[in-house]
Every structure is written in C-alpha cells, then in structure tokens.
Design a protein around this motif. Structure first.
Motif, mmCIF file in Angstrom:
data_model
loop_
_atom_site.group_PDB
_atom_site.id
_atom_site.type_symbol
_atom_site.label_atom_id
_atom_site.label_comp_id
_atom_site.label_asym_id
_atom_site.label_seq_id
_atom_site.Cartn_x
_atom_site.Cartn_y
_atom_site.Cartn_z
ATOM 1 N N GLU B 253 0.941 -1.254 0.038
ATOM 2 C CA GLU B 253 -0.074 0.043 -0.042
ATOM 3 C C GLU B 253 0.885 1.297 0.021
ATOM 4 O OE1 GLU B 253 -3.166 -0.078 2.984
ATOM 5 O OE2 GLU B 253 -3.972 2.096 2.202
ATOM 6 N N GLY B 256 1.816 1.883 -3.442
ATOM 7 C CA GLY B 256 0.725 2.466 -4.188
ATOM 8 C C GLY B 256 0.526 3.832 -3.976
ATOM 9 N N ARG B 257 0.733 4.444 -2.628
ATOM 10 C CA ARG B 257 0.394 5.604 -2.657
ATOM 11 C C ARG B 257 1.590 6.495 -3.131
ATOM 12 N NH1 ARG B 257 -1.602 6.051 3.748
ATOM 13 N NH2 ARG B 257 -3.090 4.740 3.650
ATOM 14 N N THR B 260 0.992 6.566 -7.152
ATOM 15 C CA THR B 260 -0.544 7.517 -7.066
ATOM 16 C C THR B 260 0.337 9.000 -7.089
ATOM 17 O OG1 THR B 260 -1.674 5.941 -5.989
ATOM 18 C CG2 THR B 260 -2.664 8.114 -6.252
ATOM 19 N N LEU B 281 0.292 -6.487 -4.646
ATOM 20 C CA LEU B 281 -0.085 -5.034 -5.054
ATOM 21 C C LEU B 281 -1.719 -5.058 -5.237
ATOM 22 C CD1 LEU B 281 2.648 -4.210 -7.692
ATOM 23 C CD2 LEU B 281 2.201 -3.269 -5.479
ATOM 24 N N THR B 282 -2.449 -5.852 -5.808
ATOM 25 C CA THR B 282 -3.755 -6.006 -6.062
ATOM 26 C C THR B 282 -4.793 -6.223 -4.716
ATOM 27 O OG1 THR B 282 -3.947 -8.282 -6.937
ATOM 28 C CG2 THR B 282 -3.459 -6.386 -8.394
ATOM 29 N N SER B 287 -5.836 -0.314 -6.689
ATOM 30 C CA SER B 287 -4.604 -0.775 -7.126
ATOM 31 C C SER B 287 -4.567 -0.529 -8.617
ATOM 32 C CB SER B 287 -3.953 -1.840 -6.773
ATOM 33 O OG SER B 287 -5.019 -2.978 -6.759
ATOM 34 N N TYR B 290 -3.156 2.139 -10.843
ATOM 35 C CA TYR B 290 -1.420 2.539 -11.176
ATOM 36 C C TYR B 290 -0.978 1.035 -11.635
ATOM 37 C CZ TYR B 290 -1.685 1.173 -6.201
ATOM 38 O OH TYR B 290 -2.014 0.569 -5.104
ATOM 39 N N PHE B 291 -1.741 -0.067 -11.312
ATOM 40 C CA PHE B 291 -0.994 -1.488 -11.425
ATOM 41 C C PHE B 291 -1.598 -1.932 -12.942
ATOM 42 C CE2 PHE B 291 -1.225 -6.352 -11.196
ATOM 43 C CZ PHE B 291 0.092 -6.235 -11.240
#
Lengths: 407, 407
Positions: B253, B256-257, B260, B281-282, B287, B290-291
């Motif tokens: 996470e 991910g941030r 983003t 990631l998912t 997600s 960006y994934f």
C-alpha cells in the motif's frame, strides 16, 4: 487428560492479533481426540506470566505455552517459567549450540543478544526449532505434569508442535483410526450440519473441523477401521463434490499432482485475482514442472495485447463477462503453450460495482484442448481479499475437475 | 484498572475458530487507553465457567464476558454467573420484554424455550441487544468491580459493546502518546538492539514490536508529545532505511500511495515470485489506478516470448542472473507500457540449487525511465515461501525508493 494452553504477548492483549496459535493447537489436539480444558492469554509482564504458569500447572496435566522465547526485552517466558518452577535460569549449552547453528543455517550474523534465547530453566529438555532461532523447551511441572514451551511465531510453532506434543499424549483408542477430508466450495456450518446426523447415529465416531479460507479440513476419528470406513463413506456421500482430497493437502498441490499424473501443463490469465493463482501454484515445490507462467491482465490493454482478446469483445460485453474471461483463457493457453489455462475476470471491490455487475461478481474460465469452461460466481458480502481467494480456488477446482475427467 | 476478558464456547476449545471477540474487545479498549490484563477461554462446562468467573472477579476490576447467553442447553453463562455471585437465577421481567420485542422486531415466532434468555442473576442490570434476541447483563462483583455479559455472536457483541462498556471506564486516564514505524529489511532482534539505547536513556519511552514476515511494526509510546517526538526522531535515525512508513500500513500500500503521488504506473515480470508481487499489489483497493499487470515468466520460453529476453542472454548467464532479471524488467516495462517494472529471478527451493547458485539466490530488478536497478540477494535458510516473500518485498522496496528519488 486436562490440557491448558497459554499464549503470551502484549500484542494479543492489545487486540492487534487474535490468538490463532491457541486455536491451531486446540484443533490439532481435537483431531487427536483431546478437548482443551482452558486457554489463557497473558501479556509481557513477568509476575502475571509466572502466576498464570503456576495456576495452570496446578489445574492441568499438560500445559502448552506459545510465545516469549525471542531475544528481545519483552520475551520473558523462560524466566517466568524458571520462577514458577523454583529453579534457576541458566545458559543451556545444548540450546546455545542450536541458536548458533540456526544463525549459521540462516546465513545471518548473530547479535550477542540472541544468546538470551539459550537461557532456559535449569533441568529442562531443549526442543529443536528447525525453522527459527529460538529453541523451545519442556519441563516436568511441580504437580507431576508436563509443560512444553514454543516460540510464538506461527510458522515455527506449527512446525515444532507435532513432533514434541505427540510424545506427551496418551494413546487414544477412540482416535486410533483417523481420516481427513479436504473440502472446498461449501460453508463450514453446512458441512457441520451434514455430518451431525452421522455423528449422532454413531457415537463412536468423532468429527473435527478447521477452516482456512476457503478450504475446510474435516477430520474423522473412529475406534476401529470398519467403523471409520463406514463413517468415511457416509461423509463422502453427504459432502459430495465439496471433497477434493482425502489427505491433508491444499488445493494448489492437489491440482499440481493431478497435472503431473496427466502429464499436462498449466498457465494463468489473471485479472481480478492479480497473480494469486500463479502465487498459489508456485508455493508448491516442483511446480515448475507443470506451471509455465501467465499473464496478469489487470488493465484492459494487457488483455488485448498479451492475450489477444478482441477489443470489440470487451466493448460489447465489458471486461467482466463470460466472453472476455473465456477469451483470456483461450488466449493464455495459446500464448503460453500450455494444455490448460485458468482465467479470472471480476470485481473484487470494495468499489467498482454496479446494479448489473455487483462487487463479488467473477467469471472463472478454464481453457482446455477441447474448448473452454466458464462459470459465473457472485461472492456476496466477501471482502476484496476473499473475493480474490474464492475466485482463485474456484479456478483451480475447475481445472482439477477437467484434469480428472480427461484422464 | 485491571480488565479481564472471558470467552466461552466449546467451539473455541476445539480450535474451530480463533477468539476474535476477545481480540476485538481488547483492541477497542486499547484505543481508549486501556491494556487488558488477561484473557481466557472456557468451554460449555458449568463448574469450569463458574470457577473462571470467580477467579477473574478477584483478579480484575472490570470483567467482560462473551458467549453462552443463547437459548440452548450449552448456553450456561447466566447460571454460572449466578452461582459465582451467590445469587438466584430469576426470570427478569425487563429482559422478558426485550426478548419478546426482539422476536417481534425480527418477525420470527418465539419458541417458549427462548425465554430462558430472560433468566438472569437476581439484581443484575439488563443490557439491551438491538440486533439479536439475547439481552446482555451487568452485575457488581463481590470484590467491588463490575462484570458485563454479552452474547457471543460477533455482530451482536460489537454492536452492544461501546454503549455499555464506556459507562464503566474511568474518565480518560493519563493519555499515552504513541507512534508507529513500519520497517522492512532488518531483523527484529537487530531493531531491538538499535532501540535499546533509546529506551535505556529515556525510561518513560516504551517500544513494542510485531513481526508479520517480512514486515516489522514498531510502536513507540511516551508520556507526552515532546518526549514522543524526541524518541521518534532518534528511532528513525538508528533504523535508517529500514523504516518505510510512519503509519500502520503495509509495503504494497505504501508503494501504491507513492506511485499515485508520482502519477506513475507499474508492471511486474515475475519468475521465482510466481505472481506474489501482483497479488500483493492488488490486495490494495484502488490498485487498478496504477497497476497495469504483468507476466509470470516461470518458464524460460515465456521470458523470451512475452518479455523479449534474448535466448543468448539466458544461454550465456542462466535464467537466474543479473542480466536476465534486468532484461525481464526492461521487457515488461516496454511490453506493458508502465513507468516502472519489477522483476524477480531466483531459486526458491527447496531443490534446484547448486554451489554456484544456491537455493535462496534471487536477482531483483526494477526498470524505470532512466535505466534499470538490479540487486543480488541470498536468502539463506529461508523456506520456499519466505524466499518468495522476501524477494517480492525487496522488489517493492526498491520500487518505492526509486519512486521517491524521482519525485
């Protein structure tokens, strides 16, 4: 035999984690015919831990303790045990050898603080920890019972438990004959209800359950082989297709064995599962013999470019559709040169659902030499993580059935 | 204030479920500034339940009990409480009204057996259950404390808890000030060693650790904000790059941030991790922003066909090499049109190692707009599963650093 379980750690008293170690140990004991008498949790507090040990030594014949054997200041179990037993805490040469060997095996430099893990109650037996750095230990209790101490890391505790606990348990005639059914696709309470009738009509037979989402393990214990056979046959009849294995192995390994037996290879095309099927298949040692790999087609462009899904199919039906999931599976089978290909496309949530296509809607497709099987699932009320897991398991279950049928 | 939690039910002692009610209550209490003193689990056995209640009444000022308030034969808590308190079990008119109203509200016919749920210890206060049929109750304990009894159904217990427990808690005690550091890449004992000096020089500061492989959470508690700030600054200094976040979130996470914030996309090319990076990631909601997806290139042919790795590179260096991992990352970045691509190639084991390339050897590469970063890791003594996890986490950690540097 009265059995008590003590778990230690402030993280349990803060509610950061549930006490899964105690549940796991209780379930293992239950499958061996023993019902735990009590469980307790105490924090990283030397007096409270000592008092809990002392009172459980009195109340129980076998005491199992998890946690507090590590090298840090809040690891207090060995010292508290020594106090409760009225013996000294002393450096155990045997434990020291084990700690040093563990660091060598792990290829890690040993901080001298780690030798604290070899300071154990005088007179204890050291229990080998094959997967971590903290040895366990066993002692006779003042009331003539036994107490076994394990590290709190679940991976270590579960690896050490059987070898050491079985030696302490009396032979249980009622549990001499046991069988395991691994199930998937039916809820635990449905399975329980289905088996209640059998247990009631045959009081010698005992069932135990353990759920590890989305798999459920049913253990059947009976006093003799004939009774076990009867119970097993009746259980298989009521559980039907929910049973995927009669030994204690997971679905990914079961599929791997079936693929190996069939001489078949497999590939994946994962959208909503995001790589979980590939990850699960490759947790099994030796999976490289049948798993070719796959495509994580999270973005629609990847479904088109890497799997050859027609843009018009996505435009016409949406990415979450039988048409697209089927095209992903056939595309992966072709692109990766595999005998079978497993595909998922769905809405894992928590956002992204519509009235038409709600969160939890997933299409699971399996392409094989004679075509493609696709099924629509709606995992209502599931978390994102559980939607992914349920989808991955349904994909593997479908592939298992197809592999079995084709044999 | 000493708080004890008792959970009842044979299903807990059989290990069919973990005691999540206790963890949930403890966590609620912790967020209100109270650390639970002890938790225990007892089965559906009247004597043991009475004894556990009696001893917890002595040991604690506030006792919270979950379970055993239903209408069936194995619901024994009210009777055991009456015995432990030395009072009669008596039909409570107030509770009877509530039980009848609950059935009316739920639109269900009431079996007279259900009125057993209104038989409570004489003199208790009835606690309203807005979502189920069994009321709770509260009593003064013989030692001057209070005990509250809730149904064991989590949905009911969690709905009833706050309203009734908050009344029993003293007005906000000296509030502790806490901070969290999430770490990766350093062992728990190394982190402990690094923080020992701080704790010793400042006795008001307390550190706690929780490992969830391969992440470690450090909690810092201090009596006032200034002291917390100082301890936090010093901890960050000694832990250095091991800290990846200052809130309680996982590495996937966190990455991910960062992606983003940078407006960047990511893809994966996984060999030995088999899909674990994509899966991790998912797990994070949102997600898909960006994934893009990726390729699980388990088989060498997939590395060549889907990622454009040169066969000659594999022949010259082997699949487990810096050259191939780097080529996988750059190939995935190009093929999937992502800003960053994470690649892994290694030997997860338990078999397949050689003297030159042992089990646990993994190359982790991250391709980015200005090139590719690749690092060699040797995870010695790790299980297959842990080699995969450590590799996936190093890939995400490297991507996080690159994203931060590029900002």
């Amino acid at each position: 035999m009265r059995i008590g379980i003590i778990s230690t750690g402030d993280e349990l008293l803060r509610g950061e984690i549930a006490d899964t170690n105690a549940a796991w140990m209780a379930s293992e004991l239950c499958s061996r015919g023993h019902l735990v008498a009590r469980m307790s949790v105490v924090g990283d507090d030397p007096e409270r831990l000592e008092a809990e040990l002392a009172s459980t030594f009195v109340a129980c014949d076998l005491v199992l303790v998890g946690g507090g054997l590590g090298p840090t200041d809040d690891d207090l179990t060995a010292r508290a045990a020594a106090c409760a037993l009225g013996v000294q805490l002393a450096r155990s040469p045997e434990a020291e050898v084990q700690v040093r060997a563990a660091f060598e095996r792990l290829g890690r430099e040993m901080n001298p603080l780690n030798l604290k893990q070899a300071d154990l109650p005088a007179g204890c037996s050291v229990l080998d920890n094959p997967v971590g750095t903290a040895p366990g230990f066993a002692v006779d209790t003042p009331t003539g019972g036994r107490a076994l101490f394990f590290p709190g890391v679940p991976f270590e505790l579960t690896r050490m438990f059987g070898a050491h606990v079985d030696r302490e348990l009396p032979a249980d005639p009622a549990a001499r004959h046991t069988a395991v059914l691994k199930c998937f696709g039916t809820g635990e309470s449905d399975i329980q209800a289905a088996l209640t009738a059998i247990a009631e009509s045959d009081p010698g037979v005992r069932f135990a359950f353990r759920a590890s989402f989305p798999e459920i393990r049913v253990t059947i214990a009976a006093p003799d082989p004939a009774e076990l056979e009867r119970a097993l046959a009746r259980a298989r009849q009521v559980l039907g297709r929910a049973v995927y294995a009669t030994t204690d192995i997971g679905l990914p390994e079961t599929l791997g064995r079936a693929l190996t037996a069939a001489g078949a290879t497999v590939a994946v095309a994962e959208s909503c599962t995001g790589g979980l099927i590939g990850h699960s298949l490759t947790e099994v040692p030796g999976s490289s013999a049948y798993f070719r790999g796959g495509v994580i087609a999270y973005d629609n462009e990847v479904k088109i470019s890497a799997l050859g899904v027609d843009r018009s199919t996505i435009d016409a039906h949406g990415a979450v559709s039988e048409e697209v999931a089927s095209a992903m599976a056939t595309g992966a089978r072709r692109a990766l040169g595999a005998d079978l290909a497993l595909a998922t496309s769905g809405i894992a949530g928590p956002d992204g659902g519509t009235a038409d296509k709600p969160v939890g809607l997933v299409y699971v497709a399996v392409a094989h030499p004679d075509g493609v099987a696709c099924k629509r699932h709606v995992f209502k009320g599931y978390s994102r993580s559980r939607v992914k897991r349920a989808s991955a398991w349904w994909a593997m279950r479908t592939a298992l059935d197809i592999t079995a049928e084709r044999k």
